[in-house]
Design a protein around this motif. Structure first.
Motif, PDB file in Angstrom:
ATOM      1  N   ASP A 112      -5.217   0.370  -1.121  1.00 43.23           N
ATOM      2  CA  ASP A 112      -4.812   0.780  -2.340  1.00 43.23           C
ATOM      3  C   ASP A 112      -3.504  -0.268  -3.017  1.00 43.23           C
ATOM      4  O   ASP A 112      -2.967   0.024  -4.155  1.00 43.23           O
ATOM      5  CB  ASP A 112      -4.215   2.273  -2.408  1.00 43.23           C
ATOM      6  CG  ASP A 112      -3.009   2.369  -1.692  1.00 43.23           C
ATOM      7  OD1 ASP A 112      -2.483   1.622  -1.014  1.00 43.23           O
ATOM      8  OD2 ASP A 112      -2.860   3.619  -1.429  1.00 43.23           O
ATOM      9  N   CYS A 119       0.829  -1.388   0.155  1.00 39.69           N
ATOM     10  CA  CYS A 119      -0.053  -0.143  -0.041  1.00 39.69           C
ATOM     11  C   CYS A 119       0.890   1.225   0.019  1.00 39.69           C
ATOM     12  O   CYS A 119       1.980   1.442   0.858  1.00 39.69           O
ATOM     13  CB  CYS A 119      -0.943  -0.021   1.151  1.00 39.69           C
ATOM     14  SG  CYS A 119      -2.025  -1.323   1.161  1.00 39.69           S
ATOM     15  N   GLU A 161     -10.055  -4.847   1.543  1.00 43.39           N
ATOM     16  CA  GLU A 161     -10.816  -3.597   1.840  1.00 43.39           C
ATOM     17  C   GLU A 161     -11.975  -3.373   2.527  1.00 43.39           C
ATOM     18  O   GLU A 161     -12.892  -4.480   2.301  1.00 43.39           O
ATOM     19  CB  GLU A 161     -10.817  -2.573   0.706  1.00 43.39           C
ATOM     20  CG  GLU A 161     -11.149  -1.422   0.737  1.00 43.39           C
ATOM     21  CD  GLU A 161     -10.987  -0.457  -0.526  1.00 43.39           C
ATOM     22  OE1 GLU A 161     -10.318   0.627  -0.806  1.00 43.39           O
ATOM     23  OE2 GLU A 161     -11.516  -0.939  -1.701  1.00 43.39           O
ATOM     24  N   ARG A 165      -9.337   1.555   3.619  1.00 43.62           N
ATOM     25  CA  ARG A 165      -9.006   1.693   2.281  1.00 43.62           C
ATOM     26  C   ARG A 165      -7.674   0.865   2.051  1.00 43.62           C
ATOM     27  O   ARG A 165      -6.849   0.986   2.633  1.00 43.62           O
ATOM     28  CB  ARG A 165      -8.852   3.222   1.813  1.00 43.62           C
ATOM     29  CG  ARG A 165      -8.742   3.556   0.493  1.00 43.62           C
ATOM     30  CD  ARG A 165      -8.610   4.941   0.169  1.00 43.62           C
ATOM     31  NE  ARG A 165      -7.538   5.667   0.827  1.00 43.62           N
ATOM     32  CZ  ARG A 165      -6.455   5.544  -0.033  1.00 43.62           C
ATOM     33  NH1 ARG A 165      -6.164   5.136  -1.130  1.00 43.62           N
ATOM     34  NH2 ARG A 165      -5.247   6.169   0.612  1.00 43.62           N
ATOM     35  N   GLU A 202      -3.782   1.904   5.624  1.00 43.90           N
ATOM     36  CA  GLU A 202      -4.774   2.056   6.455  1.00 43.90           C
ATOM     37  C   GLU A 202      -5.152   0.683   7.162  1.00 43.90           C
ATOM     38  O   GLU A 202      -6.320   0.448   7.139  1.00 43.90           O
ATOM     39  CB  GLU A 202      -6.212   2.661   6.078  1.00 43.90           C
ATOM     40  CG  GLU A 202      -5.781   4.033   5.215  1.00 43.90           C
ATOM     41  CD  GLU A 202      -7.286   4.778   4.828  1.00 43.90           C
ATOM     42  OE1 GLU A 202      -8.103   4.316   5.293  1.00 43.90           O
ATOM     43  OE2 GLU A 202      -6.783   5.856   4.104  1.00 43.90           O
TER      44      GLU A 202
END
Length: 263
Positions: free
Chosen positions: A145, A114, A244, A143, A118
């Motif tokens: 990513d 990431c 997520e 979140r 988070e």
């Protein structure tokens, strides 16, 4: 100090108190009402203290014992292990915005890619009646990513002592999830310059209403090209797909091995 609490002085006080209240109990029908009223107040106060001790003791003693390595093992098992994180208190107990390569105790490391983490990871105490492991690992993912999230669990040196291709390696896990996820486990065995890898998906067909599942996967080392004379170490990767906005609690992880029956 805790040992002194139940030492000789404590036993002497307990013996005197038991003798005192036993004597009062035998004569309770002979006392006048004024004396009975005072005695009842003292007895109720004492009972409140005793009930508190019993309630707290029952609650704590019902928890899985710290350090426990107890779990069902297959027939002819010649090695078994519950990793430190699920057996003992670790340091750090948890991390918020956990970066990649964060370590939890001596055996577990977190990996992800990431850009902005988070992800919160924390060791928790197991309290359910059917929990065998003293501790669990909770991961809260908001979140996400990145493209991967994994836990690497290092096995002790004893895991590869006399390891043969005729061995079956089993991993058992107790998992709780807010939503159904795909979790893969990869067994890695390093022998010389090479590493054998076997991958299995954790089967969550029997997920309960509260999102809890007890799962098991086996790895047959006969399907590897492992050089038995050069085996150095073993570790397990847990890879979580699309985590997520989810919470995953690994209530238990344990590993065992057994030789395949000779034909």
């Amino acid at each position: 100090m805790p040992n002194r609490v139940i030492g000789i002085r404590h036993r002497l006080i307990q013996w005197r108190a038991t003798r005192h209240w036993g004597r009062l109990a035998r004569k309770v029908r002979e006392y006048d009402l004024s004396t009975l009223r005072k005695l009842r107040g003292s007895a109720r106060h004492l009972r409140a203290q005793l009930d508190h001790v019993i309630r707290v003791a029952d609650s704590r003693l019902a928890l899985p014992m710290v350090g426990s390595n107890a779990f069902p093992k297959p027939l002819f098992c010649d090695w078994s292990y519950r990793p430190e994180l699920w057996r003992m208190p670790i340091s750090p107990i948890g991390l918020a915005a956990a970066p990649t390569k964060s370590t939890f105790g001596e055996e577990v490391m977190l990996f992800h890619d990431c850009r902005s983490s988070e992800l919160t990871v924390r060791q928790v105490r197991n309290t359910r009646e059917d929990d065998l492991a003293p501790f669990g690992l909770r991961m809260d993912v908001f979140r996400f990513d990145g493209s991967f999230l994994s836990l690497v669990i290092e096995m002790p040196a004893a895991s590869v002592d006399d390891l043969k291709q005729r061995h079956l390696v089993r991993m058992n896990a107790v998992v709780e999830m807010e939503k159904k996820l795909e979790i893969f486990t990869r067994l890695n065995i390093k022998h010389g310059p090479n590493t054998e890898q076997l991958v299995r998906e954790l089967p969550f067909e029997d997920l309960s209403e509260d999102g809890r599942a007890e799962v098991e996967v086996e790895f047959d080392l006969a399907y590897t090209n492992m050089n038995e004379k050069r085996v150095e170490r073993m570790w397990v990767d847990l890879v979580i797909e699309n985590p997520e906005m989810s919470q995953i609690v690994l209530r238990d992880i344990n590993i065992s091995r057994r030789p395949r029956a000779e034909v």
